[in-house]
Design a protein around this motif. Structure first.
Motif, PDB file in Angstrom:
ATOM      1  N   GLU A   1      13.424  11.658  15.400  1.00  0.00           N
ATOM      2  CA  GLU A   1      12.109  11.079  15.714  1.00  0.00           C
ATOM      3  C   GLU A   1      12.087   9.588  15.411  1.00  0.00           C
ATOM      4  OE1 GLU A   1       9.139  13.406  13.605  1.00  0.00           O
ATOM      5  OE2 GLU A   1       9.673  15.176  14.797  1.00  0.00           O
ATOM      6  N   ASP A   2      12.652   9.212  14.256  1.00  0.00           N
ATOM      7  CA  ASP A   2      12.685   7.793  13.885  1.00  0.00           C
ATOM      8  C   ASP A   2      13.521   6.996  14.871  1.00  0.00           C
ATOM      9  OD1 ASP A   2      11.146   8.448  11.756  1.00  0.00           O
ATOM     10  OD2 ASP A   2      12.763   8.350  10.264  1.00  0.00           O
ATOM     11  N   LYS A   3      14.634   7.602  15.266  1.00  0.00           N
ATOM     12  CA  LYS A   3      15.537   6.938  16.213  1.00  0.00           C
ATOM     13  C   LYS A   3      14.794   6.680  17.544  1.00  0.00           C
ATOM     14  CE  LYS A   3      19.629   5.565  17.130  1.00  0.00           C
ATOM     15  NZ  LYS A   3      20.378   4.695  16.240  1.00  0.00           N
ATOM     16  N   VAL A   4      14.100   7.713  18.032  1.00  0.00           N
ATOM     17  CA  VAL A   4      13.358   7.581  19.282  1.00  0.00           C
ATOM     18  C   VAL A   4      12.337   6.452  19.151  1.00  0.00           C
ATOM     19  CG1 VAL A   4      11.622   8.696  20.750  1.00  0.00           C
ATOM     20  CG2 VAL A   4      13.678   9.955  20.092  1.00  0.00           C
ATOM     21  N   GLN A   5      11.603   6.470  18.043  1.00  0.00           N
ATOM     22  CA  GLN A   5      10.541   5.498  17.861  1.00  0.00           C
ATOM     23  C   GLN A   5      11.080   4.071  17.769  1.00  0.00           C
ATOM     24  OE1 GLN A   5       8.099   6.465  14.535  1.00  0.00           O
ATOM     25  NE2 GLN A   5       6.356   5.285  15.302  1.00  0.00           N
ATOM     26  N   SER A   6      12.117   3.878  16.952  1.00  0.00           N
ATOM     27  CA  SER A   6      12.594   2.509  16.772  1.00  0.00           C
ATOM     28  C   SER A   6      13.290   2.008  18.041  1.00  0.00           C
ATOM     29  CB  SER A   6      13.514   2.415  15.551  1.00  0.00           C
ATOM     30  OG  SER A   6      14.681   3.152  15.785  1.00  0.00           O
ATOM     31  N   CYS A   7      13.986   2.903  18.744  1.00  0.00           N
ATOM     32  CA  CYS A   7      14.649   2.460  19.971  1.00  0.00           C
ATOM     33  C   CYS A   7      13.654   2.136  21.074  1.00  0.00           C
ATOM     34  CB  CYS A   7      15.616   3.522  20.483  1.00  0.00           C
ATOM     35  SG  CYS A   7      17.123   3.577  19.541  1.00  0.00           S
ATOM     36  N   LEU A   8      12.608   2.956  21.170  1.00  0.00           N
ATOM     37  CA  LEU A   8      11.597   2.709  22.201  1.00  0.00           C
ATOM     38  C   LEU A   8      11.019   1.314  22.069  1.00  0.00           C
ATOM     39  CD1 LEU A   8       9.285   5.831  22.642  1.00  0.00           C
ATOM     40  CD2 LEU A   8      10.468   4.569  24.434  1.00  0.00           C
ATOM     41  N   ALA A   9      10.795   0.914  20.831  1.00  0.00           N
ATOM     42  CA  ALA A   9      10.182  -0.386  20.591  1.00  0.00           C
ATOM     43  C   ALA A   9      11.093  -1.533  21.005  1.00  0.00           C
ATOM     44  CB  ALA A   9       9.820  -0.509  19.110  1.00  0.00           C
ATOM     45  N   ARG A  10      12.398  -1.265  21.109  1.00  0.00           N
ATOM     46  CA  ARG A  10      13.338  -2.350  21.396  1.00  0.00           C
ATOM     47  C   ARG A  10      14.026  -2.226  22.753  1.00  0.00           C
ATOM     48  NH1 ARG A  10      17.305  -1.681  18.032  1.00  0.00           N
ATOM     49  NH2 ARG A  10      16.446  -0.007  16.763  1.00  0.00           N
ATOM     50  N   LEU A  11      13.479  -1.379  23.617  1.00  0.00           N
ATOM     51  CA  LEU A  11      14.121  -1.198  24.924  1.00  0.00           C
ATOM     52  C   LEU A  11      13.952  -2.439  25.793  1.00  0.00           C
ATOM     53  CD1 LEU A  11      13.193   2.386  26.175  1.00  0.00           C
ATOM     54  CD2 LEU A  11      15.393   1.593  25.309  1.00  0.00           C
ATOM     55  N   PRO A  12      14.968  -2.752  26.604  1.00  0.00           N
ATOM     56  CA  PRO A  12      14.790  -3.824  27.583  1.00  0.00           C
ATOM     57  C   PRO A  12      13.622  -3.487  28.504  1.00  0.00           C
ATOM     58  CG  PRO A  12      17.045  -2.966  27.619  1.00  0.00           C
ATOM     59  CD  PRO A  12      16.275  -2.130  26.664  1.00  0.00           C
ATOM     60  N   LYS A  13      12.965  -4.548  28.983  1.00  0.00           N
ATOM     61  CA  LYS A  13      11.736  -4.382  29.754  1.00  0.00           C
ATOM     62  C   LYS A  13      11.904  -3.415  30.917  1.00  0.00           C
ATOM     63  CE  LYS A  13       8.412  -7.209  32.250  1.00  0.00           C
ATOM     64  NZ  LYS A  13       8.958  -6.884  33.580  1.00  0.00           N
ATOM     65  N   GLU A  14      13.042  -3.508  31.634  1.00  0.00           N
ATOM     66  CA  GLU A  14      13.154  -2.682  32.837  1.00  0.00           C
ATOM     67  C   GLU A  14      13.312  -1.189  32.519  1.00  0.00           C
ATOM     68  OE1 GLU A  14      15.532  -4.890  32.058  1.00  0.00           O
ATOM     69  OE2 GLU A  14      17.521  -3.966  32.278  1.00  0.00           O
TER      70      GLU A  14
END
Ligand SMILES: [Zn+2]
Lengths: 223, 217
Positions: free
Chosen positions: B151-164
């Motif tokens: 869950e933490d991984k999903v959350q932190s990665c989502l916040a840093r995804l490239p715009k596209e």
């Protein structure tokens, strides 16, 4: 331990998790999930993506009476209504996914096996849509079905037994996706009949001289 | 009846103590606790706290929908339907498997499909939407610690995804566009849309074994 080897592609699971997959393909994905631990775990994590995106939106104020309205509806709810579908058709099987048994038992007209060839029976189920024809197929032990061409997309899940084609052996729970233009010839396993659930998008062309036998299977009958 | 005892973790607590709690397999966020309370004791105060937090999020979720036939006037209907389902189905919430937020998301997604299906479909479908997500009984959930990590991984990665990549995920999950519809709308080949989503999922470590998934692009 799950022994499923063939899974839906990840974009299908994503569309399923987001609630964007059409009814018939959703039925196939759901049937696969019943057998596949790996995809169930992926789905849990995909749902976390949706949940995170939902909880990060800017909240919108709701009407001030909305809570009271919800509570008064809750107060009027009838006591639990867990009406179980009783198994009426011998086509149902306790090892099948619940939704497959519900489709079998809940169809408007009771599904019946129809003989298509010496080796192949089909039984259509009602799914409230006509984009896809959803049906069960039964291939006899050692059965040889005609080689056929897919005019439209088809999803198949093995419910019982196994079959093979030129590519691989498909066992219980395996998920196959045939694209328009794919040609294959399913062969039933020697050690017992094979039952599959499939959703077929458009008529299939025949590439076998015995192809005429296949026609009833392939025509889409809007219900 | 659920037999879970769930402890509230004070935000100011030592991180080491949090880890201890997690390793004893208790889900400790306040929403999950409240939801269990609703399930076990039909706790109306807990329900009202859930409502206060989730109703405005659900309304925004509903308003983000770009499904055909959907209009903003349906948003509060969806909020009501979801919250009533939450009350009705709370006993089936299993905190060992998902956080309350994720569970409520799945309820909202299912209600949205139901509302759309009711609007567009008059034909007989012998299934309820929940049947599609019915789980086998012998389910053995992954350990809560592993889940929390994911869950933490999903959350932190989502916040840093490239715009596209972020753009497409939002289209798919919030607007309710399929990959095919997203590709039409963005004027991108379907393969590009799929691979952007897959890249994002790989970053979040959602795909278990990408080497076994040989999709054709
Ligand atoms: Zn799978």
């Amino acid at each position: 331990m799950s022994t499923v080897n063939h899974h839906p592609e990840s974009s299908m699971l994503v569309d399923f998790s987001a609630g964007n997959l059409a009814t018939a393909p959703s039925i196939c994905v759901s049937a696969h999930l019943h057998f596949c631990n790996q995809c169930r775990n992926e789905l849990l994590r995909l749902d976390q993506v949706g949940s995170n995106l939902m909880s990060e939106v800017e909240p919108t104020e709701v009407g001030e009476h909305l809570f009271d309205s919800v509570m008064s509806q809750i107060d009027q709810l009838p006591e639990s209504d867990t009406a179980e579908v009783s198994s009426t058709s011998d086509m149902a099987d306790s090892r099948y996914p619940l939704l497959v048994n519900k489709l079998i038992n809940g169809s408007e007209s009771v599904p019946k096996w129809r003989r298509l060839s010496r080796w192949l029976d089909v039984a259509q189920v009602t799914t409230g849509q006509n984009e896809y024809e959803v049906a069960l197929h039964k291939i006899c032990a050692g059965g040889k079905t005609p080689r056929h061409n897919h005019g439209g997309q088809e999803f198949t899940v093995v419910l019982k037994g196994s079959f093979s084609d030129e590519q691989a052996v498909y066992k219980e729970g395996d998920f196959l996706s045939c694209q328009p233009g794919d040609v294959h010839q399913p062969l039933g396993a020697q050690n017992g009949e094979c039952i599959c659930l499939s959703a077929l998008a458009a008529p299939i062309e025949l590439s076998s001289p015995f192809g005429f036998l296949m026609k009833p299977w392939l025509r889409i009958n809007p219900m | 009846m659920l037999g879970f005892t769930i402890k509230l973790v004070d935000e100011n607590e030592e991180p080491s103590k949090k880890t201890v709690l997690l390793s004893t397999e208790k889900r400790s966020d306040q929403w999950s606790m409240l939801l269990v309370s609703v399930a076990e004791t039909r706790d109306r105060r807990a329900f009202s706290q859930l409502f206060t937090h989730f109703a405005p999020l659900l309304k925004s979720f509903a308003q983000a929908s770009r499904h055909e036939g959907w209009f903003p006037g349906l948003s509060e209907d969806l909020v009501q339907e979801v919250m009533i389902k939450v009350w009705q189905k709370s006993a089936s919430y299993n905190p060992e498997k998902a956080s309350a937020t994720t569970w409520i998301y799945t309820v909202a997604r299912n209600c949205r499909i139901d509302m759309l299906r009711r609007k567009s479909n008059t034909q007989h479908l012998p299934l309820e939407n929940e049947d599609f997500w019915h789980e086998a009984d012998e389910e053995t959930p992954v350990s809560l610690m592993r889940q929390k990590r994911s869950e933490d991984k999903v959350q932190s990665c989502l916040a840093r995804l490239p715009k596209e990549q972020d753009e497409i995920l939002r289209k798919v999950y919030l607007e309710g566009k399929s990959h095919a519809e997203a590709s039409n709308e963005l004027g991108l080949p379907l393969g590009t849309v799929k691979s952007r989503v897959r890249l994002a999922l790989q970053k979040m470590q959602i795909l278990v074994a990408p080497e076994f998934r040989d999709e054709i692009l």
